[in-house]
Motif scaffolding. Structure first.
Motif, PDB file in Angstrom:
ATOM      1  N   GLY A 316       2.040  10.874   0.900  1.00 30.87           N
ATOM      2  CA  GLY A 316       1.104  11.501   1.821  1.00 30.87           C
ATOM      3  C   GLY A 316      -0.342  11.465   1.377  1.00 30.87           C
ATOM      4  N   PHE A 317      -0.593  11.138   0.094  1.00 33.28           N
ATOM      5  CA  PHE A 317      -1.969  11.049  -0.389  1.00 33.28           C
ATOM      6  C   PHE A 317      -2.617   9.754   0.106  1.00 33.28           C
ATOM      7  CE2 PHE A 317      -0.353  14.206  -3.243  1.00 33.28           C
ATOM      8  CZ  PHE A 317      -1.442  14.973  -3.629  1.00 33.28           C
ATOM      9  N   PRO A 318      -3.926   9.766   0.349  1.00 29.59           N
ATOM     10  CA  PRO A 318      -4.611   8.525   0.729  1.00 29.59           C
ATOM     11  C   PRO A 318      -4.502   7.473  -0.364  1.00 29.59           C
ATOM     12  CG  PRO A 318      -6.006  10.441   1.128  1.00 29.59           C
ATOM     13  CD  PRO A 318      -4.834  10.925   0.337  1.00 29.59           C
ATOM     14  N   VAL A 319      -4.716   6.216   0.026  1.00 28.40           N
ATOM     15  CA  VAL A 319      -4.744   5.096  -0.916  1.00 28.40           C
ATOM     16  C   VAL A 319      -6.132   4.473  -0.834  1.00 28.40           C
ATOM     17  CG1 VAL A 319      -3.750   2.852  -1.524  1.00 28.40           C
ATOM     18  CG2 VAL A 319      -2.272   4.677  -0.625  1.00 28.40           C
ATOM     19  N   ILE A 320      -6.901   4.598  -1.905  1.00 25.74           N
ATOM     20  CA  ILE A 320      -8.272   4.088  -1.938  1.00 25.74           C
ATOM     21  C   ILE A 320      -8.512   3.406  -3.277  1.00 25.74           C
ATOM     22  CG2 ILE A 320     -10.719   4.632  -1.620  1.00 25.74           C
ATOM     23  CD1 ILE A 320      -9.851   7.330  -0.421  1.00 25.74           C
ATOM     24  N   GLY A 321      -8.831   2.124  -3.263  1.00 24.87           N
ATOM     25  CA  GLY A 321      -9.079   1.397  -4.505  1.00 24.87           C
ATOM     26  C   GLY A 321      -9.566  -0.001  -4.224  1.00 24.87           C
ATOM     27  N   LYS A 322      -9.785  -0.790  -5.275  1.00 24.63           N
ATOM     28  CA  LYS A 322     -10.254  -2.158  -5.053  1.00 24.63           C
ATOM     29  C   LYS A 322      -9.585  -3.145  -5.993  1.00 24.63           C
ATOM     30  CE  LYS A 322     -14.536  -1.718  -7.799  1.00 24.63           C
ATOM     31  NZ  LYS A 322     -16.016  -1.844  -7.746  1.00 24.63           N
ATOM     32  N   ILE A 323      -9.545  -4.373  -5.518  1.00 29.48           N
ATOM     33  CA  ILE A 323      -9.017  -5.492  -6.290  1.00 29.48           C
ATOM     34  C   ILE A 323      -9.926  -6.689  -6.015  1.00 29.48           C
ATOM     35  CG2 ILE A 323      -7.343  -5.927  -4.412  1.00 29.48           C
ATOM     36  CD1 ILE A 323      -5.503  -7.162  -6.526  1.00 29.48           C
ATOM     37  N   GLY A 324     -10.576  -7.193  -7.050  1.00 27.56           N
ATOM     38  CA  GLY A 324     -11.563  -8.247  -6.854  1.00 27.56           C
ATOM     39  C   GLY A 324     -12.710  -7.738  -5.996  1.00 27.56           C
ATOM     40  N   ASN A 325     -13.047  -8.503  -4.969  1.00 29.91           N
ATOM     41  CA  ASN A 325     -14.111  -8.107  -4.041  1.00 29.91           C
ATOM     42  C   ASN A 325     -13.569  -7.431  -2.785  1.00 29.91           C
ATOM     43  OD1 ASN A 325     -16.161  -9.094  -5.669  1.00 29.91           O
ATOM     44  ND2 ASN A 325     -16.058 -11.144  -4.793  1.00 29.91           N
ATOM     45  N   VAL A 326     -12.325  -6.970  -2.865  1.00 30.64           N
ATOM     46  CA  VAL A 326     -11.674  -6.323  -1.719  1.00 30.64           C
ATOM     47  C   VAL A 326     -11.436  -4.843  -2.018  1.00 30.64           C
ATOM     48  CG1 VAL A 326      -9.614  -6.283  -0.263  1.00 30.64           C
ATOM     49  CG2 VAL A 326     -10.570  -8.466  -1.000  1.00 30.64           C
ATOM     50  N   VAL A 327     -11.847  -3.989  -1.094  1.00 31.13           N
ATOM     51  CA  VAL A 327     -11.640  -2.540  -1.198  1.00 31.13           C
ATOM     52  C   VAL A 327     -10.635  -2.115  -0.131  1.00 31.13           C
ATOM     53  CG1 VAL A 327     -12.724  -0.268  -1.056  1.00 31.13           C
ATOM     54  CG2 VAL A 327     -13.984  -2.186  -2.070  1.00 31.13           C
ATOM     55  N   ILE A 328      -9.667  -1.303  -0.527  1.00 29.33           N
ATOM     56  CA  ILE A 328      -8.590  -0.876   0.374  1.00 29.33           C
ATOM     57  C   ILE A 328      -8.700   0.619   0.624  1.00 29.33           C
ATOM     58  CG2 ILE A 328      -6.083  -0.592   0.550  1.00 29.33           C
ATOM     59  CD1 ILE A 328      -5.879  -3.207  -1.152  1.00 29.33           C
ATOM     60  N   SER A 329      -8.543   1.023   1.890  1.00 38.04           N
ATOM     61  CA  SER A 329      -8.665   2.434   2.253  1.00 38.04           C
ATOM     62  C   SER A 329      -7.715   2.742   3.403  1.00 38.04           C
ATOM     63  CB  SER A 329     -10.114   2.750   2.658  1.00 38.04           C
ATOM     64  OG  SER A 329     -10.329   4.128   2.786  1.00 38.04           O
ATOM     65  N   THR A 330      -6.664   3.504   3.135  1.00 34.97           N
ATOM     66  CA  THR A 330      -5.654   3.803   4.151  1.00 34.97           C
ATOM     67  C   THR A 330      -4.782   4.966   3.682  1.00 34.97           C
ATOM     68  OG1 THR A 330      -3.922   2.814   5.540  1.00 34.97           O
ATOM     69  CG2 THR A 330      -3.955   2.164   3.220  1.00 34.97           C
ATOM     70  N   GLY A 331      -3.725   5.266   4.450  1.00 25.69           N
ATOM     71  CA  GLY A 331      -2.638   6.092   3.950  1.00 25.69           C
ATOM     72  C   GLY A 331      -2.742   7.590   4.093  1.00 25.69           C
ATOM     73  N   ALA A 332      -3.662   8.119   4.913  1.00 26.97           N
ATOM     74  CA  ALA A 332      -3.806   9.576   5.011  1.00 26.97           C
ATOM     75  C   ALA A 332      -2.812  10.216   5.971  1.00 26.97           C
ATOM     76  CB  ALA A 332      -5.224   9.936   5.434  1.00 26.97           C
ATOM     77  N   CYS A 333      -1.895   9.421   6.512  1.00 28.48           N
ATOM     78  CA  CYS A 333      -0.823   9.908   7.379  1.00 28.48           C
ATOM     79  C   CYS A 333      -1.392  10.638   8.606  1.00 28.48           C
ATOM     80  CB  CYS A 333       0.146  10.772   6.588  1.00 28.48           C
ATOM     81  SG  CYS A 333       1.817  10.787   7.289  1.00 28.48           S
ATOM     82  N   ARG A 334      -0.915  11.846   8.905  1.00 30.67           N
ATOM     83  CA  ARG A 334      -1.358  12.525  10.125  1.00 30.67           C
ATOM     84  C   ARG A 334      -2.739  13.162   9.971  1.00 30.67           C
ATOM     85  NH1 ARG A 334      -1.211  17.872  10.323  1.00 30.67           N
ATOM     86  NH2 ARG A 334      -0.302  19.009   8.581  1.00 30.67           N
ATOM     87  N   LEU A 335      -3.355  13.037   8.780  1.00 31.87           N
ATOM     88  CA  LEU A 335      -4.657  13.663   8.524  1.00 31.87           C
ATOM     89  C   LEU A 335      -5.782  12.649   8.435  1.00 31.87           C
ATOM     90  CD1 LEU A 335      -3.601  16.440   5.986  1.00 31.87           C
ATOM     91  CD2 LEU A 335      -4.035  16.683   8.429  1.00 31.87           C
TER      92      LEU A 335
END
Length: 372
Positions: A316-335
């Motif tokens: 249920g926790f968000p997923v925020i991080g980066k790999i190389g020149n790519v940043v990922i931001s997702t996963g907050a579910c219903r919030l």
């Protein structure tokens, strides 16, 4: 700095908002209209209502939902299921709760600040009322609030026809449709490309419609579809109706045992529900939640129906991080709406190299074999 954002949902839009404030050159790739994946939501800004997914209690709750037809499980991401059971009932580190508390505070303040600039999206600090039909469930809800790491303010209310309710005075609400209009105006300097993206490379290339475009950084905020790069993200689909009618309650409310929310806006009442494990476009179950809402709303006319996919991480926790020149931001579910300002701000910090990771929130990115 030239930044490409793949996914124009509420998190992607807030990311664009903060990057444009830093004078970045922003391009948003979204196959539908901006906000299309997020607009179905109730508009409750309730970051203190956080649910840990990877608990036995949540599984029991989901089984109860299924018995009442509130939840249907048609398809789940296998990687998500594996992570869920591998970490079942494991407590997150204390730094994760510290981060999420800071995110909650930031998001609540940002919506208020934007409304103070101009309240053109029906912002109200109207609180939230959780309504219970079963007295034992109400007692259980009170105990959970007393144990909550957020330590929210709440009071118990008597509600005619129900066992009672828990009222949270610190929470707020927005009209999601009007807010999408507002933030679209705020990011008017961003270029919008209405197309499906085929592939993104770690060095910042975006491939779409037979083209290749290079960016300094690329943000992936495409919600549930980030399962396609190997993230343990699954979809819990929800439905949102706009209706004309009369509210029977004085506050934005949620039927706690059914997960159905009702929120009065200036032009309509929003009714939302559903927590379906399902990646399909089938909306045939939506009417169930409309009928459940009739205990709180006298409905005279239904304007329209929207559907969206909540991107849920295994805990249920968000997923925020980066790999190389790519940043990922997702996963907050219903919030997603509740945490979108903080997620967008944190994502922009990664893009601008102010941060390299966010500890626990970056747990599924560093060292994972993602298909980029």
């Amino acid at each position: 700095m030239k930044v490409g954002i793949v996914g124009g949902g509420i998190v992607g839009l807030f990311t664009a908002y903060y990057l444009l404030k830093e004078e970045a050159e922003v391009t948003i790739f979204e196959k539908d209209f901006l906000g299309s994946g997020s607009i179905h939501a109730a508009g409750l800004i309730e970051p203190y209502r956080f649910d840990r997914i990877n608990t036995t209690g949540m599984i029991i709750k989901m089984l109860k939902y299924m018995s009442k037809r509130v939840t249907s499980l048609k398809s789940l991401n296998k990687a998500w299921v594996i992570e869920l059971f591998k970490n079942l009932d494991k407590e997150p580190p204390s730094e994760a709760w510290e981060t999420i508390r800071e995110m909650a505070l930031f998001s609540l303040k940002e919506y208020k600040r934007l409304a103070e600039e101009k309240n053109d999206f029906d912002y109200e600090e109207s609180g939230l009322l959780e309504i219970y039909s079963d007295e034992k469930e109400l007692e259980k809800g009170i105990i959970e609030e007393k144990k909550s790491p957020f330590r929210p303010k709440f009071e118990i209310m008597e509600i005619k026809g129900f066992a009672g309710g828990i009222y949270f005075p610190e929470l707020s609400k927005v009209d999601t449709h009007k807010f999408i209009d507002r933030i679209t105006k705020e990011i008017k300097d961003a270029k919008v490309v209405n197309v499906s993206v085929d592939k993104v490379s770690k060095d910042g290339k975006v491939y779409y419609a037979g083209k290749e475009e290079k960016f300094d950084k690329v943000v992936l905020s495409a919600g549930v579809w980030l399962k396609n790069i190997g993230l343990p993200i699954t979809a819990f689909k929800g439905y949102g109706y706009r209706v004309k009618g009369e509210m029977k309650v004085n506050y934005p409310s949620v039927l706690a045992e059914l997960g159905v929310a009702v929120v009065k806006n200036s032009d309509f009442i929003k009714i939302t529900g559903g927590f379906d494990g399902d990646f399909s476009t089938d909306s045939s179950r939506a009417e169930i939640f409309l009928n459940y809402a009739k205990s709180l709303v006298n409905i005279s006319y239904v304007y329209d129906l929207y559907m969206g996919y909540r991107p849920c991480s295994p805990d249920g926790f968000p997923v925020i991080g980066k790999i190389g020149n790519v940043v990922i931001s997702t996963g907050a579910c219903r919030l997603g709406w509740s945490y979108a300002p903080s997620m967008g701000n944190m994502t922009s910090d990664l893009v601008l190299d102010r941060k390299n990771d966010f500890g626990y929130l970056s747990r599924f990115i560093g060292g994972r074999n993602l298909s980029l």
